[in-house]
Design a protein around this motif. Structure first.
Motif, PDB file in Angstrom:
ATOM      1  N   ARG A   1      -4.057   8.435   2.921  1.00 29.91           N
ATOM      2  CA  ARG A   1      -5.444   8.466   2.447  1.00 29.91           C
ATOM      3  C   ARG A   1      -6.397   8.293   3.619  1.00 29.91           C
ATOM      4  NH1 ARG A   1      -9.033   4.593   1.042  1.00 29.91           N
ATOM      5  NH2 ARG A   1      -7.435   2.973   1.227  1.00 29.91           N
TER       6      ARG A   1
ATOM      7  N   THR B   1     -10.488   7.987   4.411  1.00 31.57           N
ATOM      8  CA  THR B   1     -11.787   7.744   3.786  1.00 31.57           C
ATOM      9  C   THR B   1     -12.854   7.669   4.869  1.00 31.57           C
ATOM     10  OG1 THR B   1     -10.703   6.466   2.016  1.00 31.57           O
ATOM     11  CG2 THR B   1     -13.107   6.266   2.243  1.00 31.57           C
TER      12      THR B   1
ATOM     13  N   THR C   1     -12.262  12.833   4.426  1.00 31.70           N
ATOM     14  CA  THR C   1     -11.902  12.115   3.204  1.00 31.70           C
ATOM     15  C   THR C   1     -10.968  12.985   2.378  1.00 31.70           C
ATOM     16  OG1 THR C   1     -13.998  10.880   3.144  1.00 31.70           O
ATOM     17  CG2 THR C   1     -12.769  11.062   1.080  1.00 31.70           C
TER      18      THR C   1
ATOM     19  N   THR D   1      -6.776  12.708   0.130  1.00 30.55           N
ATOM     20  CA  THR D   1      -5.562  11.973  -0.205  1.00 30.55           C
ATOM     21  C   THR D   1      -4.411  12.964  -0.346  1.00 30.55           C
ATOM     22  OG1 THR D   1      -6.802  10.258  -1.386  1.00 30.55           O
ATOM     23  CG2 THR D   1      -4.455  10.432  -1.868  1.00 30.55           C
TER      24      THR D   1
ATOM     25  N   GLU E   1     -11.594   4.434   7.013  1.00 28.23           N
ATOM     26  CA  GLU E   1     -10.347   3.788   6.596  1.00 28.23           C
ATOM     27  C   GLU E   1      -9.205   4.785   6.572  1.00 28.23           C
ATOM     28  OE1 GLU E   1     -11.539  -0.041   3.791  1.00 28.23           O
ATOM     29  OE2 GLU E   1     -10.562   1.718   2.899  1.00 28.23           O
ATOM     30  N   LEU E   2      -8.079   4.371   7.127  1.00 26.92           N
ATOM     31  CA  LEU E   2      -6.852   5.181   7.136  1.00 26.92           C
ATOM     32  C   LEU E   2      -5.749   4.369   6.474  1.00 26.92           C
ATOM     33  CD1 LEU E   2      -5.000   7.505   8.048  1.00 26.92           C
ATOM     34  CD2 LEU E   2      -4.791   6.346  10.258  1.00 26.92           C
ATOM     35  N   GLU E   3      -5.130   4.963   5.455  1.00 23.79           N
ATOM     36  CA  GLU E   3      -3.997   4.329   4.778  1.00 23.79           C
ATOM     37  C   GLU E   3      -2.798   5.263   4.879  1.00 23.79           C
ATOM     38  OE1 GLU E   3      -2.829   2.536   0.366  1.00 23.79           O
ATOM     39  OE2 GLU E   3      -4.922   2.933   0.882  1.00 23.79           O
TER      40      GLU E   3
ATOM     41  N   ASP F   1       1.018   3.512   2.034  1.00 25.20           N
ATOM     42  CA  ASP F   1       0.496   2.354   1.279  1.00 25.20           C
ATOM     43  C   ASP F   1       0.117   1.181   2.165  1.00 25.20           C
ATOM     44  OD1 ASP F   1       0.913   3.722  -1.164  1.00 25.20           O
ATOM     45  OD2 ASP F   1       3.020   3.121  -1.166  1.00 25.20           O
ATOM     46  N   THR F   2      -0.119   1.444   3.439  1.00 27.18           N
ATOM     47  CA  THR F   2      -0.525   0.388   4.372  1.00 27.18           C
ATOM     48  C   THR F   2      -1.857   0.747   4.992  1.00 27.18           C
ATOM     49  OG1 THR F   2       1.783  -0.119   4.904  1.00 27.18           O
ATOM     50  CG2 THR F   2       0.109  -0.886   6.455  1.00 27.18           C
ATOM     51  N   LEU F   3      -2.832  -0.144   4.894  1.00 24.83           N
ATOM     52  CA  LEU F   3      -4.130   0.058   5.519  1.00 24.83           C
ATOM     53  C   LEU F   3      -3.991  -0.183   7.011  1.00 24.83           C
ATOM     54  CD1 LEU F   3      -7.042   0.788   4.736  1.00 24.83           C
ATOM     55  CD2 LEU F   3      -7.516  -1.671   4.584  1.00 24.83           C
ATOM     56  N   VAL F   4      -4.303   0.829   7.811  1.00 22.47           N
ATOM     57  CA  VAL F   4      -4.117   0.761   9.261  1.00 22.47           C
ATOM     58  C   VAL F   4      -5.362   0.161   9.891  1.00 22.47           C
ATOM     59  CG1 VAL F   4      -3.709   2.102  11.360  1.00 22.47           C
ATOM     60  CG2 VAL F   4      -2.586   2.750   9.209  1.00 22.47           C
ATOM     61  N   ARG F   5      -5.190  -0.974  10.564  1.00 21.78           N
ATOM     62  CA  ARG F   5      -6.314  -1.653  11.216  1.00 21.78           C
ATOM     63  C   ARG F   5      -5.936  -2.026  12.643  1.00 21.78           C
ATOM     64  NH1 ARG F   5     -10.259  -3.281   7.759  1.00 21.78           N
ATOM     65  NH2 ARG F   5      -9.789  -3.434   5.522  1.00 21.78           N
TER      66      ARG F   5
END
Length: 224
Positions: free
Chosen positions: A3, A5, A27, A29, A63-65, A68-72
């Motif tokens: 995903r 965003t 943006t 998915t 935001e990059l997922e 199922d993991t939000l990449v930060r």
């Protein structure tokens, strides 16, 4: 599964300052288990999108997922384990020239700590799956371009990745080899792997219909 965003990406300029955005406000998915073509002219941003998907690059904003993991950036310690769940096929193969076909395919399993006795059946089966039985001991320079690309695919999928991304994987292949490669990737997709393939080949897209993500100037202009 994947995903984006409002994702933006800037590469640093030669003087160290931030350059112009290579990607802007992406943006979209990609569902789990999907097969997606990544299309666009040269310079549209396809390679940059794939670099974000396999975590070689982190977004400048948005935001990059992935899986199922939000990449930060502050969670960089978690990225190596996440990368091990992603397979990557490069156009230029990136095989290690001093390793045999078997050892090139076995490399990610060895890096993950698998024992020799447990990895040998998997590597042998993967080389058989891509049609390279009997070539296990051959060095890359002893293989044709199509055979090298199939070794690269075997290496990318031997870990049974949840996500597989391929950057122009058929660029160095003739049409017959390209169709065989895409058949392998679609078979991997049917087994449950989410697959994203960047290509310039309209012929392959016509032969293997699937949803497409189209880029132009670093922006998504079509998804579906």
């Amino acid at each position: 599964m994947v995903r984006f965003t409002a994702v933006g990406l800037r590469y640093p300029s030669p003087d160290g300052r931030a350059g112009p955005e290579a990607l802007s406000d992406l943006t979209f998915t990609l569902p789990e288990g999907s097969f997606t073509w990544l299309l666009g002219a040269s310079g549209a941003g396809k390679s940059s999108v794939l670099r974000l998907m396999h975590l070689a690059q982190l977004p400048t904003r948005g935001e990059l997922e992935v899986l199922d993991t939000l990449v930060r950036p502050e969670r960089r310690a978690a990225l190596p384990a996440l990368r091990r769940r992603i397979g990557v096929v490069f156009q230029d193969f990136r095989l290690l020239p001093y390793l045999s076909a078997f050892d090139n395919v076995a490399l990610p399993l060895r890096l993950a700590g698998r024992s020799e006795s447990s990895l040998r059946p998997d590597v042998t089966e993967m080389l058989r799956w891509v049609g390279l039985q009997g070539k296990e001991l051959s060095l890359p320079q002893q293989l044709s371009g199509g055979e090298q690309q199939r070794v690269a695919i075997a290496r990318a999928v031997v870990t049974r990745p949840a996500l597989l991304v391929a950057d122009e994987p058929t660029g160095n292949l003739d049409s017959l080899q390209a169709r065989r490669l895409l058949a392998l990737l679609t078979q991997m997709n049917r087994l449950g792997t989410t697959v994203v393939v960047a290509t310039h080949s309209e012929e392959l897209v016509a032969q293997f219909p699937a949803p497409a993500l189209v880029l132009d100037g670093g922006r998504v202009v079509h998804h579906g």
